[in-house]
Write a protein that holds these residues in place. Structure first.
Motif, mmCIF file in Angstrom:
data_model
loop_
_atom_site.group_PDB
_atom_site.id
_atom_site.type_symbol
_atom_site.label_atom_id
_atom_site.label_comp_id
_atom_site.label_asym_id
_atom_site.label_seq_id
_atom_site.Cartn_x
_atom_site.Cartn_y
_atom_site.Cartn_z
ATOM 1 N N GLY A 1 0.788 -1.228 0.000
ATOM 2 C CA GLY A 1 0.000 0.000 0.000
ATOM 3 C C GLY A 1 0.810 1.262 0.000
ATOM 4 O O GLY A 1 0.259 2.368 -0.035
ATOM 5 N N GLU A 2 2.164 1.156 0.042
ATOM 6 C CA GLU A 2 2.998 2.360 0.034
ATOM 7 C C GLU A 2 4.322 2.078 -0.666
ATOM 8 O O GLU A 2 4.804 0.944 -0.699
ATOM 9 N N VAL A 3 4.895 3.113 -1.246
ATOM 10 C CA VAL A 3 6.186 2.999 -1.917
ATOM 11 C C VAL A 3 7.240 2.573 -0.903
ATOM 12 O O VAL A 3 7.264 3.078 0.235
ATOM 13 N N ASP A 4 8.086 1.647 -1.305
ATOM 14 C CA ASP A 4 9.141 1.073 -0.450
ATOM 15 C C ASP A 4 8.586 0.261 0.715
ATOM 16 O O ASP A 4 9.331 -0.136 1.622
ATOM 17 N N GLY A 5 7.284 0.011 0.678
ATOM 18 C CA GLY A 5 6.682 -0.766 1.761
ATOM 19 C C GLY A 5 7.183 -2.200 1.791
ATOM 20 O O GLY A 5 7.143 -2.859 2.831
ATOM 21 N N ALA A 6 7.659 -2.705 0.633
ATOM 22 C CA ALA A 6 8.157 -4.080 0.558
ATOM 23 C C ALA A 6 9.528 -4.232 1.191
ATOM 24 O O ALA A 6 10.056 -5.348 1.269
ATOM 25 N N THR A 7 10.114 -3.129 1.644
ATOM 26 C CA THR A 7 11.438 -3.207 2.271
ATOM 27 C C THR A 7 11.355 -3.131 3.796
ATOM 28 O O THR A 7 12.388 -2.977 4.470
ATOM 29 N N THR A 8 10.153 -3.255 4.355
ATOM 30 C CA THR A 8 10.004 -3.193 5.813
ATOM 31 C C THR A 8 10.009 -4.601 6.406
ATOM 32 O O THR A 8 9.518 -5.554 5.768
ATOM 33 N N PRO A 9 10.554 -4.779 7.597
ATOM 34 C CA PRO A 9 10.526 -6.095 8.251
ATOM 35 C C PRO A 9 9.104 -6.627 8.419
ATOM 36 O O PRO A 9 8.865 -7.833 8.284
ATOM 37 N N LYS A 10 8.160 -5.741 8.727
ATOM 38 C CA LYS A 10 6.774 -6.182 8.922
ATOM 39 C C LYS A 10 6.237 -6.847 7.657
ATOM 40 O O LYS A 10 5.631 -7.928 7.717
ATOM 41 N N ASP B 1 -3.711 -3.352 6.513
ATOM 42 C CA ASP B 1 -3.267 -2.311 5.577
ATOM 43 C C ASP B 1 -2.627 -2.898 4.323
ATOM 44 O O ASP B 1 -2.169 -2.156 3.456
ATOM 45 N N TYR B 2 -2.568 -4.224 4.221
ATOM 46 C CA TYR B 2 -2.048 -4.882 3.022
ATOM 47 C C TYR B 2 -3.207 -5.471 2.213
ATOM 48 O O TYR B 2 -4.238 -5.840 2.778
ATOM 49 N N SER B 3 -3.001 -5.547 0.915
ATOM 50 C CA SER B 3 -3.988 -6.196 0.049
ATOM 51 C C SER B 3 -3.305 -7.339 -0.694
ATOM 52 O O SER B 3 -2.071 -7.434 -0.711
#
Length: 891
Positions: free
Chosen positions: A549-558, A683-685
């Motif tokens: 749902g956000e830019v660079d969101g795929a780089t978070t540990p969560k 918050d993820y789809s």
């Protein structure tokens, strides 16, 4: 139609010339026919899931359709095996990166050898001793074109050059996206706070791989391979009992393209040429190659056999040379016209369209039989009134009867054009056109030819006293007459019992669109898929897309932890019903980086705890970005350009002892969706797509199309018969034998566990389309005889005596013709043939026993005055069909 028949009889040579000219125009179109069995030729182009699937392929590449090879050898870790693997990979790599200078020099040298004239084969190959890859290409192409040869003439060299140039064209397109293998793989290591990418096998300055040869080098190579947990069941496979590495894996990913078959065939040829390696090859492109090859073989085998079968039927029916040649010629022309038109129109031969040529032969034979049968039935009256006038009366009557039957069959087949499955829609259109071709040609060629031929009765049809012989067909007709007239109540009771049994079986019917199960169970295709599944987790993927749902969101540990949690859940023992054999994701790279930066301590093969570490790793990573889209090339299958969403590639393991069909795939998809809905952060789809989901979506369209075409064809056929007789009851009665046959077919399928698939889904429309022919012939003659004042029993007996023989022989041609499908390589086509044969038996019994039984039981009067009939009033069908009281024709 009367005028056209009169024209054909007066100018027969002109009519035959016109048929010949049309044949010459259309038949070259056959050369344009293409075979295709990809998912694209089945799925509706406007389907939302299909469009999304293609959008995912555009962003992440085509990760579902790849070639996978399992290499096994008792000396797997020997220099010899690695050298053979390297030779294979080098041959494949020429289609990944095009070396224009090298290829130009190769072709120049080949041209110089051709200019020198004939050459011994060994000397020719030896001329390229300094170019082993090209040597292997020359050997492979020579063997394919010429087999084993000792000498190559200039003509053969030129032909070989054409094939080499064709391969060169493939190389120019660089259609291989990536080759993943132990000898080409790279890994990541950490050194001095820098992430370094290294090759598992070093490459020298000359671009050649430096293969391990000594025991120490082999041990080092093995250690590199086993270091990264992500490589297991990817680059290698272990024996589940001993834990020893038994196989190397090679994956060939192709560029995203609609038609993979040409390049897949080229690569499959390369793989097969390396026969010294013990390999098993599979993947969707390879399965499609097998399918198309089987279709080629079926087409070349089925058509001649069915043609031979119907020729035998023609002989036993008419016992004369003309009785064989004329109908065979009509079928041949109809076949050429249809296939030629399909070629010009861009229709492709699919596993479904494969049934078209044999179908047109089987169906088209009925029209020829009815026309010739009418000629011999009217033989005496033709003799009495004169050949031309007699032929005009006889042919005008039967040709219009055939036309009406053809139109109803045309409409029944055209109802399949309402299907949203592209292949079924095209089949419906092509089959309908083929039927009308058969009607037109038989109504043109046979009358024209009869007008030119002597008016004679075949001697084999006559006794010594010049009367017609009594045949087994006549005895069957007598039996049917007795059943309908004397035992109609018993027939109805038996019919009710059969329908009850069939309806119960109908509820057991399942739909199957997984193409794997088109192949025979112990055949090479399914065996290869099972082996690949066992060793490397499967040959095709679900694509599970998670969006942060956000830019660079795929780089978070969560986010990455959520990805890992899902992957672990997919492979849990308690989730074996998911049949997922392996998963791949962007998180593999992050875990490998974390491992490398912590001295290869396996306890660090996990997602880092902070986003800062992940960002630092990505900044330290020095990968290639050849297309400049902001993603490292190795990341492209897994993460988008904005690092917002990720793919999980979940390989579907199609086990040998557990069927993973459409129902199971649908359940797997639903279980994954339910799990994600319950456990994925709000918050993820997500979206679940991939090749298996397209197979599931086809079920919806097959079932929907089946219901649409079945209801539409029944309604249209009922209306036509109702208008013809101006009686609602006539339309209803006409539908009874066809409905019985359709329900019986589905009931048998349900009880025997035969699935409704692409091939069997068209049986209902075919049953109605063909069954209505017999029904119209029967009702037409019943009405004609009834207007003469005969009783119901006399009318039934007379109708069966006249129409029954033609119906039986046409049905016999259809039954035996469809039975030929049992020699096919495709299981659904085999079952299609068997079911159609049984259904044709049912429609024949329906026309000769059930229909007259219903008429007898209801005492219906079809002799409605012509002035009340819409069709008769506006189209003057009373005179056209010879149903006036002044007409004495028999059929």
């Amino acid at each position: 139609m009367n005028r056209y028949i009169d024209f054909a009889l007066k100018r027969p040579i002109l009519v035959l010339c016109i048929l010949a000219i049309v044949t010459l125009i259309l038949s070259p179109g056959m050369m344009k026919l293409e075979f295709d069995n990809s998912i694209d030729v089945f799925m509706p182009r406007n389907d939302e899931e299909y469009l999304y699937y293609n959008k995912v392929k555009e962003v992440y590449g085509d990760n579902g359709r790849f070639i996978i090879i399992s290499v096994s050898d008792k000396n797997l870790w020997s220099p010899g095996t690695l050298r053979k693997m390297d030779e294979l990979i080098r041959d494949l790599e020429e289609y990944k990166e095009y070396d224009e200078k090298k290829e130009s020099l190769r072709l120049l040298k080949l041209d110089s050898l051709i200019a020198g004239g004939s050459l011994p084969y060994d000397a020719f190959i030896l001329s390229f001793h300094d170019d082993p890859s090209f040597q292997r290409l020359l050997r492979r192409k020579t063997e394919v074109i010429f087999g084993n040869v000792e000498k190559l003439s200039r003509w053969k060299l030129k032909k070989l050059k054409k094939e080499i140039s064709r391969s060169n064209d493939f190389k120019k397109q660089e259609l291989i996206d990536e080759i993943i293998a132990p000898l080409t793989a790279q890994d990541i290591t950490g050194k001095d706070d820098v992430l370094v990418i290294f090759d598992l096998v070093d490459v020298g300055d000359d671009g050649e791989r430096i293969l391990p040869t000594t025991a120490a080098e082999m041990t080092a190579f093995r250690k590199k391979l086993e270091r990264n947990p992500a490589f297991e069941m990817g680059l290698y496979s272990r024996d589940k009992k001993t834990g020893e590495i038994t196989d190397f894996g090679i994956i060939i990913k192709l560029e995203n393209m609609e038609d993979q078959d040409p390049i897949a065939r080229e690569l499959f040829g390369i793989i097969n040429s390396h026969g010294s390696l013990d390999m098993v090859t599979s993947g969707i492109p390879i399965v499609n190659i097998w399918a198309i090859d089987y279709m080629h073989n079926d087409l070349y085998v089925l058509v001649p056999i069915i043609m031979l079968v119907v020729m035998v039927i023609f002989y036993f029916n008419f016992r004369s040379l003309r009785g064989v040649i004329l109908p065979t010629a009509t079928l041949g022309l109809a076949e050429l016209w249809l296939l030629g038109l399909m070629g010009y129109s861009g229709f492709r031969i699919t596993s479904l369209a494969l049934t078209l040529p044999p179908l047109i032969i089987a169906v088209g034979s009925s029209y020829s039989i009815h026309i010739l049968n009418q000629y011999y039935a009217d033989f005496t009256s033709i003799t009495e009134v004169g050949k031309h006038e007699g032929l005009r009366r006889s042919m005008s009557h039967i040709s219009l009867t055939v036309l009406l039957a053809g139109i109803t069959t045309f409409i029944a087949f055209m109802t399949l054009a309402t299907s949203q499955v592209t292949a079924i829609k095209e089949w419906g259109i092509a089959s309908a056109i083929g039927v009308m071709f058969a009607v037109f040609i038989s109504s043109s060629l046979i009358p024209a030819a009869l007008s030119l031929l002597p008016h004679t009765m075949p001697r084999l049809l006559l006794r010594k006293d010049k009367t017609l012989r009594t045949t087994i067909v006549d005895r069957i007709i007598q039996l049917m007459t007795k059943g309908a007239v004397l035992h109609h109540r018993k027939v109805i009771v038996v019919l009710i019992i059969l329908m009850t049994f069939s309806i119960a079986g109908l509820f057991r019917l399942k739909v199957e669109t997984v193409f794997l199960y088109y192949f025979k169970e112990n055949g090479p295709v399914r065996e290869a898929i099972h082996i690949i599944g066992e060793k490397f987790g499967g040959g095709d993927n679900f694509v599970i897309q998670i969006d942060s749902g956000e830019v660079d969101g795929a780089t978070t540990p969560k986010f990455l932890t959520a990805i890992e949690n899902l992957r672990e859940w997919l492979l849990l023992t308690e989730n074996r019903d998911l049949n997922i054999g392996r998963t791949d994701s962007f998180s593999d790279f992050i875990k490998t980086m974390h491992l490398a930066m912590n001295n290869d301590d396996l306890s660090f093969y996990k997602i880092p705890e902070t986003k800062t570490d992940i960002i630092d790793y990505l900044e330290l990573y020095a990968g290639d970005d050849d297309d400049g889209n902001g993603r490292f090339d190795e990341f492209e299958p897994f993460v988008d350009e904005n690092y917002q969403s990720c793919n999980i590639l979940a390989r579907l393991y199609r086990k040998k002892d557990f069927r993973v069909g459409t129902t199971e795939i649908s359940q797997i998809k639903e279980k994954i969706i339910d799990h994600l809905t319950m456990n994925l952060p709000r918050d993820y789809s997500f979206c679940v797509t991939g090749f298996p989901t397209m197979e599931v979506k086809l079920v919806y369209y097959v079932v929907k199309g089946q219901l649409q075409s079945l209801l539409l064809s029944l309604i249209v056929v009922g209306i036509i018969v109702m208008l013809l007789f101006s009686l609602l009851k006539a339309g209803v009665i006409a539908l009874i034998p066809m409905s019985v046959a359709v329900i019986l077919n589905f009931g048998i399928m349900g009880w025997l566990g035969i699935n409704l698939d692409m091939a069997t889904s068209i049986i209902a429309a075919i049953t109605i389309g063909i069954g209505v022919d017999d029904t119209i012939h029967f009702l037409n003659n019943f009405r004609h005889l009834r207007t003469r004042g005969l009783s119901i029993d006399e009318t039934i007996s007379g109708t069966l005596a006249v129409s029954g023989k033609a119906i039986l022989f046409t049905s016999l041609a259809l039954i035996l013709g469809f039975s030929v499908f049992t020699v096919s390589n495709f299981r659904p086509v085999i079952l299609f043939g068997l079911l159609m044969a049984m259904t044709m038996i049912a429609t024949t019994i329906g026309a000769l026993l059930v229909l007259p039984t219903i008429i007898k039981a209801t005492n219906i009067d079809l002799a409605t005055p012509e002035k009340k009939s819409l069709l008769y009033r506006h189209l003057n069908l009373g005179k056209i069909f010879g149903l006036d009281e002044t007409d004495s024709s028999g059929e």
